[in-house]
Design a protein around this motif. Sequence first.
Motif, short mmCIF file in Angstrom:
data_model
loop_
_atom_site.label_atom_id
_atom_site.label_comp_id
_atom_site.label_asym_id
_atom_site.label_seq_id
_atom_site.Cartn_x
_atom_site.Cartn_y
_atom_site.Cartn_z
N SER A 252 -5.52 -27.77 38.55
CA SER A 252 -5.53 -28.09 37.29
C SER A 252 -5.01 -27.21 36.42
CB SER A 252 -6.78 -28.34 36.53
OG SER A 252 -7.88 -27.21 36.34
N ALA A 253 -4.51 -27.51 35.05
CA ALA A 253 -3.79 -26.67 34.34
C ALA A 253 -4.49 -25.50 34.00
CB ALA A 253 -3.25 -27.49 33.14
N PRO A 263 1.58 -21.79 30.59
CA PRO A 263 1.23 -23.20 30.56
C PRO A 263 2.30 -24.13 31.20
CG PRO A 263 1.86 -22.49 28.38
CD PRO A 263 1.88 -21.24 29.15
N PRO A 265 4.38 -27.84 31.31
CA PRO A 265 4.74 -29.14 30.28
C PRO A 265 3.65 -30.42 30.71
CG PRO A 265 6.54 -28.95 31.92
CD PRO A 265 5.32 -27.56 32.07
N SER A 266 3.31 -31.18 29.77
CA SER A 266 2.61 -32.36 30.17
C SER A 266 3.61 -33.46 30.41
CB SER A 266 1.59 -32.83 28.89
OG SER A 266 1.23 -34.27 29.02
N ARG A 267 3.60 -33.85 31.63
CA ARG A 267 4.45 -34.64 32.44
C ARG A 267 3.78 -35.82 33.20
NH1 ARG A 267 9.21 -31.48 34.48
NH2 ARG A 267 7.40 -30.88 35.94
N PRO A 268 3.14 -36.85 32.53
CA PRO A 268 2.48 -38.03 33.09
C PRO A 268 3.38 -38.82 34.11
CG PRO A 268 2.86 -38.65 31.00
CD PRO A 268 3.44 -37.37 31.17
N ALA A 275 -0.83 -43.21 34.99
CA ALA A 275 -0.86 -41.94 33.84
C ALA A 275 -2.10 -42.36 33.01
CB ALA A 275 0.42 -42.74 32.94
N ALA A 279 -4.89 -39.63 32.31
CA ALA A 279 -5.42 -39.25 30.91
C ALA A 279 -6.62 -39.23 30.70
CB ALA A 279 -4.72 -40.27 29.80
N ASP A 283 -10.55 -32.56 32.91
CA ASP A 283 -9.73 -31.47 33.84
C ASP A 283 -8.81 -31.93 34.63
OD1 ASP A 283 -9.19 -28.86 34.15
OD2 ASP A 283 -10.78 -28.45 35.71
N LEU A 286 -2.75 -30.79 37.59
CA LEU A 286 -1.18 -30.83 37.12
C LEU A 286 -0.29 -32.07 37.98
CD1 LEU A 286 -0.81 -26.80 37.56
CD2 LEU A 286 -0.70 -28.28 35.34
#
Length: 399
Positions: A252-253, A263, A265-268, A275, A279, A283, A286
């Motif tokens: 996980s991030a 950190p 980037p958020s990239r679903p 996605a 969401a 937790d 990545l």
Amino acid sequence: MSEHLESEPAAWAAVDRFTRDGRERRGWLRRTVPFKDLGDARMRRQIVRWIGREYHGPTPAIVETLRAALADHDWEVRASAIIVSARVRLQELRGLVRETVLPSANEHGLSERDVRVLVASRIIAIESLASASPDDMDRAQVILRQLSDAPRHLVRSVLGLSVEQHDGAWLLLHSLATPNELADPRPDPLPPGLTLHDQRAWLSGVVELCWVSPQTHLVGGDHLQWEHQPKALDLREHTPAGGFFIARRPLSAAAALQLGLGPFPSRPPSDPTLAARLAETQDPPLALTHDEALALCEHISTRTGAAVTLPTADELECAARGTDGRRFPWGNGLEKLDGRVRSPHGIERFASPIAQWTSTSDENGVPLVLGGLLSPHCAGRAPSQSVNAVRPVVRGKAR
């Protein structure tokens, strides 16, 4: 009782004792707790399958156990009990075997072919229990004469005899009759960068790891058709050389930040279903490209001193599937896709929310992924050029 009780430490300890210690199994048969109240369905499946492996004749306790198993609410327990009743030669249960309820097509994700195999196994078991011969080979010949259209390898599979034809029908019966082997002890000392805390292995004290020992696993073979139609190779045996440690959950991030990385980037994922599931996951893992996943493993290695890589496709399948050739991490039926349910080796979040990268590529050089909502089947392998999760591996020392 929760269907996920086997994931809890107390239940895992009970399964571990039962699997490792013959005295524990023999003592269990003198129990006072009813079979239906023993652990969750996955533990009861293991109990029935161990009886089939270790006993070749009935005792009063075995008769009582299999009588209860034939009426269990879990279809796999019932199907296993049918096969084991034939192998242990419980002729007094022939009537109950005949009446045992099997699932219908599309229940638990089973196909019409699967149901035909299960029904055939019940017919074969009934005919076997009608025979007075104590010899399995003789009983097989009698059944083949009486059931002229019964496939020879299915008859031999139900009776526990060796077969040469290892197709999808054989694999289903094998997984229903075979107890899962738990891992051999972890290597001592642990590989560099790994520590032990509360009898669990950790990478830099941040990422919990599961140990997959160098035992023989079944990989490939029978698979179900999903939206992306993942490829499953022919059934074969695979023994991980030296064994390996694999992350219990995809990275996980938050875990990456604890390792001093990110950190990110958020990239679903581009798929809206994936996605949305990602969401709503607490937790969440990545979601990275394959190149980013490889680079992340290199950075973790530099930070921790451990030799961190992506798993091969065979390694990830072994970690998700265990040694018995089951279809999904939790068994052979498609139940609710719950990422909290652990595989026999202890990994979580294989089937949900998203697929995980491997270091293996297809014939066109495209990296393969396993798992995720679109392919929760352990043997399903699909090429991907999207973003997927990272489940780090640290290999043991090859013997």
